[in-house]
Design an enzyme around this catalytic site. Structure first.
Site: not given
Length: 248
Positions: A54, A81, A201
């Site tokens: 990310h 991401e 997550h």
């Protein structure tokens, strides 16, 4: 019932290891220890099915250079991401990973903490997804366990959705049946719409297997923070194998 793949007679969901925390540790002291690329390749060698990064605008963990360094060396799926700002889209169109996961983060957020409102952001997401799809990149949209948000992600052109699983993780200890229920319904909604299904997550060794048992048609889970923390005690190889065992 639909399952993602079959390996040695066992149906499994893919494990993508998010290596952001490895980059955070490196950046804390400068230099190249730990070596982010080496860790990613070791994750693959130890059984990871993919690598997730990310890159944020401030490069507080993964840097743009890391993304370019990783792309030609990885043997498994590469998932990038991030928030689809122009510089992010420019990066992924140049790198062309296997998958791009769009998250609604602001640059100041510590971590992703909500899914997209795909209805409100429908026009914006549709344009971005169209560009990525035309480039031959599989797309995923980060959403909460909400059937309407999943429906609009599909209408916008997403190939997959990634379920934001923090509410499941936080409710797991109190009542795991209640915690997983909305995610099962969300998973069914995605499957009915023909979308692939990812999740991520706060998934951990404690709660991952139960999530998988209830939604075995998951394509992929992306796990970083908990996995890297576990590796401090168990070692990286044993930790990756432990997470993969949760997906059997």
């Amino acid at each position: 019932m639909y399952f993602c793949r079959k390996t040695n007679g066992v149906y499994m969901t893919k494990l993508s290891v998010n290596i952001n925390k490895v980059a955070t540790l490196r950046n804390a002291r400068g230099g190249n220890v730990p070596d982010v690329v080496k860790v990613a390749l070791d994750c693959e060698r130890f059984g990871a099915d993919g690598i997730t990064v990310h890159p944020r605008p401030d490069e507080r963990h993964i840097r743009r250079k890391d993304v370019y360094d990783l792309r030609p060396l990885l043997h498994t799926e590469f998932n990038i991401e991030g928030y689809p700002a122009p510089e992010f889209i420019d990066l992924v169109l140049k790198v062309k990973p296997h998958q791009v996961t769009l998250v609604p983060d602001s640059p100041t957020q510590l971590t992703s903490n909500a899914g997209w409102d795909t209805k409100v952001n429908f026009a914006f997401l549709s344009e971005i997804l169209d560009r990525l799809n035309k480039a031959g990149i599989r797309t995923s949209v980060f959403v909460s366990a909400d059937a309407e948000m999943i429906e609009y992600a599909a209408k916008a052109g997403a190939d997959r959705v990634e379920l934001y699983t923090e509410p499941y993780a936080s409710g797991y200890a109190k009542n795991r049946e209640e915690a997983v229920a909305p995610f099962v319904e969300a998973g069914k909604a995605a499957r009915k719409l023909g979308l692939g299904l990812n999740a991520g997550h706060d998934l951990s060794l404690e709660n991952l297997n139960y999530f998988y048992q209830n939604i075995p048609w998951l394509d992929e889970v992306s796990i970083g923070h908990a996995l890297i923390c576990d590796a401090l005690y168990l070692g990286l190889e044993k930790t990756i194998q432990a997470y993969k065992n949760c997906l059997r």
